[in-house]
Design a protein around this motif. Structure first.
Motif, PDB file in Angstrom:
ATOM      1  N   PRO A 207      49.857 -20.207  19.285  1.00  0.00           N
ATOM      2  CA  PRO A 207      49.759 -19.488  18.011  1.00  0.00           C
ATOM      3  C   PRO A 207      48.916 -20.231  16.980  1.00  0.00           C
ATOM      4  CG  PRO A 207      51.890 -20.560  18.190  1.00  0.00           C
ATOM      5  CD  PRO A 207      51.207 -20.765  19.511  1.00  0.00           C
ATOM      6  N   ALA A 208      48.314 -19.464  16.086  1.00  0.00           N
ATOM      7  CA  ALA A 208      47.427 -20.025  15.069  1.00  0.00           C
ATOM      8  C   ALA A 208      48.144 -21.024  14.173  1.00  0.00           C
ATOM      9  CB  ALA A 208      46.836 -18.897  14.227  1.00  0.00           C
ATOM     10  N   VAL A 209      49.411 -20.799  13.884  1.00  0.00           N
ATOM     11  CA  VAL A 209      50.129 -21.698  12.978  1.00  0.00           C
ATOM     12  C   VAL A 209      50.199 -23.110  13.556  1.00  0.00           C
ATOM     13  CG1 VAL A 209      52.409 -21.093  13.914  1.00  0.00           C
ATOM     14  CG2 VAL A 209      52.216 -21.972  11.575  1.00  0.00           C
ATOM     15  N   GLU A 210      50.300 -23.208  14.882  1.00  0.00           N
ATOM     16  CA  GLU A 210      50.340 -24.522  15.522  1.00  0.00           C
ATOM     17  C   GLU A 210      48.954 -25.182  15.495  1.00  0.00           C
ATOM     18  OE1 GLU A 210      51.634 -26.467  19.839  1.00  0.00           O
ATOM     19  OE2 GLU A 210      52.381 -24.482  19.242  1.00  0.00           O
ATOM     20  N   ILE A 211      47.921 -24.371  15.671  1.00  0.00           N
ATOM     21  CA  ILE A 211      46.551 -24.893  15.591  1.00  0.00           C
ATOM     22  C   ILE A 211      46.284 -25.446  14.199  1.00  0.00           C
ATOM     23  CG2 ILE A 211      44.107 -24.269  15.709  1.00  0.00           C
ATOM     24  CD1 ILE A 211      44.977 -22.035  17.718  1.00  0.00           C
ATOM     25  N   LEU A 212      46.650 -24.695  13.173  1.00  0.00           N
ATOM     26  CA  LEU A 212      46.420 -25.132  11.793  1.00  0.00           C
ATOM     27  C   LEU A 212      47.179 -26.411  11.470  1.00  0.00           C
ATOM     28  CD1 LEU A 212      46.501 -21.657  10.012  1.00  0.00           C
ATOM     29  CD2 LEU A 212      44.504 -23.146  10.306  1.00  0.00           C
ATOM     30  N   ALA A 213      48.390 -26.545  12.006  1.00  0.00           N
ATOM     31  CA  ALA A 213      49.165 -27.765  11.775  1.00  0.00           C
ATOM     32  C   ALA A 213      48.464 -28.973  12.385  1.00  0.00           C
ATOM     33  CB  ALA A 213      50.574 -27.605  12.361  1.00  0.00           C
ATOM     34  N   ARG A 214      47.875 -28.773  13.561  1.00  0.00           N
ATOM     35  CA  ARG A 214      47.137 -29.863  14.208  1.00  0.00           C
ATOM     36  C   ARG A 214      45.912 -30.263  13.377  1.00  0.00           C
ATOM     37  NH1 ARG A 214      47.487 -29.533  20.028  1.00  0.00           N
ATOM     38  NH2 ARG A 214      45.516 -30.673  20.120  1.00  0.00           N
ATOM     39  N   LEU A 215      45.215 -29.293  12.839  1.00  0.00           N
ATOM     40  CA  LEU A 215      44.024 -29.570  12.034  1.00  0.00           C
ATOM     41  C   LEU A 215      44.390 -30.316  10.760  1.00  0.00           C
ATOM     42  CD1 LEU A 215      42.099 -26.180  12.372  1.00  0.00           C
ATOM     43  CD2 LEU A 215      41.689 -28.311  13.616  1.00  0.00           C
ATOM     44  N   LYS A 216      45.470 -29.901  10.131  1.00  0.00           N
ATOM     45  CA  LYS A 216      45.916 -30.566   8.905  1.00  0.00           C
ATOM     46  C   LYS A 216      46.230 -32.032   9.173  1.00  0.00           C
ATOM     47  CE  LYS A 216      49.554 -30.384   5.392  1.00  0.00           C
ATOM     48  NZ  LYS A 216      50.757 -29.649   4.907  1.00  0.00           N
TER      49      LYS A 216
END
Length: 331
Positions: A207-216
């Motif tokens: 899911p996108a929310v997990e991708i965004l957390a990794r980027l942050k």
């Protein structure tokens, strides 16, 4: 005639045009490994027929066109077709999606002909993983194609990465670094359950929310929503602090992008597809080859837009996949 307004008061300004179903790659989440039946070439619209239909769309208010495939660069005569489209008075934005394998030697000519920007599929920077995903694709020509597009002045160059858990998700951070180094925009895409191959791809759903957390975590900073938040397509964009590069996520499952959908798709054989996640489509080729006038074809287009659904409806099994991942993250 009135502009293209669907039943939910969305203004349709964006047309994606497939010029071929052929592709020189066989990405497993896009095409089945066997049993693929190609359309007969006579079934495809000629470039003259495509130009006529696109002209009619621009007269109805569409001002943005993206050429897709398959892989558009495998169709002969594409450059002259681009020049014809670029000359259409109502067309403001002409772009292309590509796997970039053939782009190195064509980027400069395409830019001069009217392609202002390009979206490039790149799911891995590791040659062995790239080969696995694309089924024996060669990474090096793609990287050269990306550099050629940047050198030709295409802007923005957008890199699309379909993130697949356990396959290429360990490259989320390195792909961002790669895009930042080159000044290219980057979009992370959730696997989408479209067609037999796409449904198989949901086994790798992330899911996108997990991708965004990794980027942050990688950047050590919050991702700031970009001005406007969304582009003309389905991505939600974030600005990387201190630079012009935008990072986007396309979340077809965990957070659909249907409310402000402004686009329809035209297949190479002349079917108007109203929604990527639905089966609804209308043949424009029949009228085109049946001698219909421009006004008659426009009426067909307007009647089709009146049937555009509110949203895609991926099947229950895939919805459960998304919900299971979202609940595990507290989403």
């Amino acid at each position: 005639m009135a502009g293209l307004i669907d039943p939910f008061q969305r203004s349709i300004r964006y047309l994606r045009v497939s010029v071929t179903d052929r592709c020189n790659y066989r990405c497993f989440y896009c095409m089945p490994s066997q049993g693929m039946e190609w359309e007969e070439r006579a079934e495809f619209l000629t470039f003259e027929e495509l130009t006529r239909i696109i002209r009619l769309f621009t007269e109805l208010g569409v001002d943005k066109v993206r050429l897709t495939g398959g892989e558009p660069l495998v169709r002969r005569g594409l450059l002259d077709f681009v020049k014809q489209l670029h000359a259409l008075p109502g067309l403001k934005d002409l772009s292309m999606s590509s796997n970039a394998h053939l782009l190195k030697d064509q980027a400069a000519d395409l830019k001069a002909a009217g392609i202002s920007r390009v979206n490039i599929s790149l799911d891995s920077l590791k040659p062995e993983v790239f080969r696995k995903i694309t089924v024996n694709g060669d990474l090096e020509p793609v990287l050269q194609g990306i550099d050629a597009a940047l050198e030709a002045g295409m802007h923005p160059v957008k890199i699309n990465m379909v993130v697949m858990k356990g396959l290429n998700d360990d490259e989320i951070e390195t792909m961002l670094d790669y895009a930042l180094e080159r000044g290219a925009d980057l979009r992370y895409i959730e696997t989408m359950p479209i067609g037999e191959a796409g449904i198989a791809g949901t086994d790798y759903y992330m899911p996108a929310v997990e991708i965004l957390a990794r980027l942050k975590e990688h950047l050590g900073q919050d991702l700031i929503p970009a001005k406007g938040g969304k582009g003309a397509g389905p991505a939600r964009y974030y600005q990387v602090s201190g630079g012009p590069v935008r990072v986007g996520v396309i979340s077809a499952i965990s957070r659909h992008f249907c409310d402000d959908c402004n686009r329809v798709r035209l297949t190479a054989k002349g079917d108007l597809v109203l929604c990527l996640g639905q089966e609804d489509r209308v043949s424009l080729r029949d009228g085109l080859r049946g001698g219909y006038s421009d006004d008659e074809i426009k009426k067909e287009i307007l009647a089709a837009i009146a049937k555009k659904p509110r949203s895609h409806e991926f099947n229950d099994d895939n919805s459960k996949v998304a919900l299971r991942h979202m609940s595990s993250l507290g989403g």
